[in-house]
Design an enzyme around this catalytic site. Structure first.
Site, mmCIF file in Angstrom:
data_model
loop_
_atom_site.group_PDB
_atom_site.id
_atom_site.type_symbol
_atom_site.label_atom_id
_atom_site.label_comp_id
_atom_site.label_asym_id
_atom_site.label_seq_id
_atom_site.Cartn_x
_atom_site.Cartn_y
_atom_site.Cartn_z
ATOM 1 N N GLY A 14 0.820 -1.215 0.000
ATOM 2 C CA GLY A 14 0.000 0.000 0.000
ATOM 3 C C GLY A 14 0.852 1.262 0.000
ATOM 4 C CG LEU A 15 2.301 2.752 3.545
ATOM 5 C CD1 LEU A 15 3.041 3.086 4.831
ATOM 6 C CD2 LEU A 15 1.200 3.764 3.282
ATOM 7 N N GLY A 73 9.284 -3.388 3.498
ATOM 8 C CA GLY A 73 8.909 -4.791 3.280
ATOM 9 C C GLY A 73 8.685 -5.539 4.582
ATOM 10 C CG HIS A 114 0.319 -1.513 16.057
ATOM 11 N ND1 HIS A 114 -0.852 -1.410 16.785
ATOM 12 C CD2 HIS A 114 0.021 -1.112 14.796
ATOM 13 C CE1 HIS A 114 -1.820 -0.979 15.989
ATOM 14 N NE2 HIS A 114 -1.311 -0.790 14.772
ATOM 15 C CE1 TYR A 137 3.742 -4.890 11.551
ATOM 16 C CE2 TYR A 137 2.195 -3.713 12.972
ATOM 17 C CZ TYR A 137 3.021 -3.742 11.862
ATOM 18 O OH TYR A 137 3.122 -2.637 11.059
ATOM 19 C CB SER A 166 -3.721 5.012 10.571
ATOM 20 O OG SER A 166 -3.798 4.460 11.874
HETATM 21 P P1 NAI Z 1 1.697 -3.886 2.980
HETATM 22 O O1 NAI Z 1 1.424 -5.154 3.713
HETATM 23 O O2 NAI Z 1 0.691 -3.371 2.015
HETATM 24 O O3 NAI Z 1 3.100 -4.007 2.209
HETATM 25 C C1 NAI Z 1 4.167 -4.789 2.660
HETATM 26 C C2 NAI Z 1 4.884 -5.375 1.453
HETATM 27 O O4 NAI Z 1 5.955 -6.203 1.928
HETATM 28 C C3 NAI Z 1 3.980 -6.250 0.567
HETATM 29 O O5 NAI Z 1 3.985 -5.808 -0.773
HETATM 30 C C4 NAI Z 1 4.569 -7.648 0.704
HETATM 31 O O6 NAI Z 1 4.500 -8.416 -0.498
HETATM 32 C C5 NAI Z 1 6.007 -7.356 1.105
HETATM 33 N N1 NAI Z 1 6.558 -8.477 1.862
HETATM 34 C C6 NAI Z 1 5.968 -9.147 2.891
HETATM 35 N N2 NAI Z 1 6.735 -10.157 3.299
HETATM 36 C C7 NAI Z 1 7.849 -10.143 2.522
HETATM 37 C C8 NAI Z 1 9.027 -10.956 2.477
HETATM 38 N N3 NAI Z 1 9.167 -11.993 3.304
HETATM 39 N N4 NAI Z 1 9.958 -10.651 1.555
HETATM 40 C C9 NAI Z 1 9.798 -9.608 0.719
HETATM 41 N N5 NAI Z 1 8.707 -8.796 0.709
HETATM 42 C C10 NAI Z 1 7.746 -9.065 1.614
HETATM 43 O O7 NAI Z 1 2.009 -2.789 4.111
HETATM 44 P P2 NAI Z 1 1.962 -1.186 3.987
HETATM 45 O O8 NAI Z 1 0.703 -0.698 4.557
HETATM 46 O O9 NAI Z 1 2.373 -0.747 2.645
HETATM 47 O O10 NAI Z 1 3.106 -0.807 5.047
HETATM 48 C C11 NAI Z 1 4.459 -0.689 4.646
HETATM 49 C C12 NAI Z 1 5.338 -0.778 5.894
HETATM 50 O O11 NAI Z 1 4.960 0.234 6.812
HETATM 51 C C13 NAI Z 1 5.209 -2.119 6.630
HETATM 52 O O12 NAI Z 1 6.493 -2.458 7.139
HETATM 53 C C14 NAI Z 1 4.273 -1.813 7.772
HETATM 54 O O13 NAI Z 1 4.517 -2.632 8.891
HETATM 55 C C15 NAI Z 1 4.609 -0.351 8.062
HETATM 56 N N6 NAI Z 1 3.467 0.373 8.619
HETATM 57 C C16 NAI Z 1 2.398 0.740 7.832
HETATM 58 C C17 NAI Z 1 1.334 1.435 8.381
HETATM 59 C C18 NAI Z 1 0.193 1.943 7.548
HETATM 60 O O14 NAI Z 1 -0.612 2.682 8.062
HETATM 61 N N7 NAI Z 1 0.074 1.586 6.269
HETATM 62 C C19 NAI Z 1 1.311 1.752 9.810
HETATM 63 C C20 NAI Z 1 2.476 1.322 10.544
HETATM 64 C C21 NAI Z 1 3.509 0.669 9.948
HETATM 65 C C1 15L Z 2 0.010 -0.731 11.225
HETATM 66 O O1 15L Z 2 1.103 -0.978 11.722
HETATM 67 C C2 15L Z 2 -0.485 -1.465 10.040
HETATM 68 O O2 15L Z 2 0.547 -1.800 9.153
HETATM 69 C C3 15L Z 2 -1.559 -0.717 9.274
HETATM 70 O O3 15L Z 2 -2.223 -1.629 8.430
HETATM 71 C C4 15L Z 2 -2.568 0.003 10.169
HETATM 72 O O4 15L Z 2 -3.443 -0.894 10.730
HETATM 73 C C5 15L Z 2 -1.851 0.828 11.220
HETATM 74 O O5 15L Z 2 -0.796 0.144 11.870
HETATM 75 C C6 15L Z 2 -2.779 1.392 12.319
HETATM 76 O O6 15L Z 2 -2.401 1.321 13.496
HETATM 77 O O7 15L Z 2 -3.821 1.933 11.997
#
Ligand code: NAI
Ligand code: 15L
Length: 266
Positions: A14-15, A73, A114, A137, A166
């Site tokens: 997503g990001l 990732g 978190h 997590y 978020s």
């Molecule tokens: P997302 O789940 O949409 O993207 C994560 C990506 O990592 C996915 O494309 C997935 O294919 C890849 N991935 C997962 N396991 C893998 C592996 N073993 N090897 C290689 N690639 C792998 O998450 P999003 O929302 O884009 O978040 C990005 C980062 O920011 C994450 O680390 C998440 O924990 C962190 N985050 C995001 C928040 C949000 O509000 N979107 C809030 C807090 C943290």
């Molecule tokens: C996260 O760490 C998650 O990656 C995201 O999907 C949201 O749920 C976010 O925290 C949140 O706290 O809203």
């Protein structure tokens, strides 16, 4: 462009999809990686790698020639321990080892709110408050932050750990009125994390200039991040949709919201 080559891991997420086009203005080459397919490249500046974070050899090759990495990732929600262990604990270790061995100067680490999700919504914490992860997590993100500190103290690799709130197009519920990070503010914060001259290991909450505040970023002022968006214009619509919460339920009063009661999965 300031950088020769930036690497974005988790680029299919997503990001990652949001940051991918925005990074072109900061670097001549943007290297993108994920386990998911990233094709097609959107221009000659993009280099696509399908790489598992668990694969240490592939990670070493991925980091070759990289000036700075934005590490998104991994598993982004509460999941069974083995998934978290592989992607977020083994994975972040492989990333830092590759960073060290390839001489990469700086990491921007996508940590999470978190890490401190068991603090209450009626308290304001700063980045020196002890971690209170709200699940495995959150524990894995605390591990990543500790690893970042160690690689700075031991090897001089700099990191900005962004405890993202978020980050979605709009806030989705009442809690996100406090935790929302707009995509434009996400870009502003990542840019400061990349460009601030000296960061050591800095921890910062990734949040917009929302009216309701749970997090105090005073210890990260040297980054020069100034949020420009605010969740308040969404309040009316969000509150009209909000499902009433049981005030006894920790999900209603903990900063981590529903994450505090996710799992176990057996
Ligand atoms: P997302 O789940 O949409 O993207 C994560 C990506 O990592 C996915 O494309 C997935 O294919 C890849 N991935 C997962 N396991 C893998 C592996 N073993 N090897 C290689 N690639 C792998 O998450 P999003 O929302 O884009 O978040 C990005 C980062 O920011 C994450 O680390 C998440 O924990 C962190 N985050 C995001 C928040 C949000 O509000 N979107 C809030 C807090 C943290
Ligand atoms: C996260 O760490 C998650 O990656 C995201 O999907 C949201 O749920 C976010 O925290 C949140 O706290 O809203």
């Amino acid at each position: 462009a300031t950088f020769g080559r930036l690497l974005l891991t988790g680029a299919a997420g997503g990001l990652g999809q949001q940051l991918r086009p925005r990074l072109a203005k900061y670097a001549r080459h943007v290297r993108l990686s994920d386990i998911a397919d990233l094709a097609p490249a959107s221009g000659p500046h993009e280099e696509l790698f399908q790489t598992r974070l668990e694969d240490s050899q592939a990670m070493l090759a991925l980091l070759e020639g990289v000036d700075a990495v934005i590490h998104l990732g991994g598993i982004s929600v509460e999941r069974p321990f083995d998934e978290i262990l592989q992607a977020n604990i083994v994975g972040v270790y492989n990333l830092y080892e590759a960073v060290r061995r390839q001489g990469v100067r700086r990491v921007v680490f996508a940590s999470s709110n978190h890490v401190t999700g068991f603090y209450r919504q009626d308290e304001v914490i700063d980045t020196k408050a002890p971690p209170r992860p709200d699940g495995l997590y959150g524990v894995s993100k605390a591990f990543g932050e500790n690893l970042a500190q160690f690689y700075y103290d031991r090897y001089g690799v700099e990191t900005v750990s962004i405890r993202i709130g978020s980050s979605f197009p709009v806030p989705r519920d009442a809690r996100m009125l406090a935790t929302w990070l707009s995509y434009d503010d996400l870009e502003r914060l990542v840019a400061r994390a990349l460009l601030a001259p000296v960061v050591g290991h800095t921890v910062i909450y990734g949040v917009s200039a929302n009216t309701v505040k749970w997090w105090d970023n005073r210890h990260a002022a040297h980054l020069g991040y100034v949020a420009q968006d605010c969740s308040e214009p969404f309040r009316e619509e969000v509150m009209a949709q909000q499902v009433p919460l049981d005030p006894q339920d920790p999900a209603s009063y903990a900063q981590g919201g529903a994450f505090v009661r996710a799992g176990p999965f057996e």
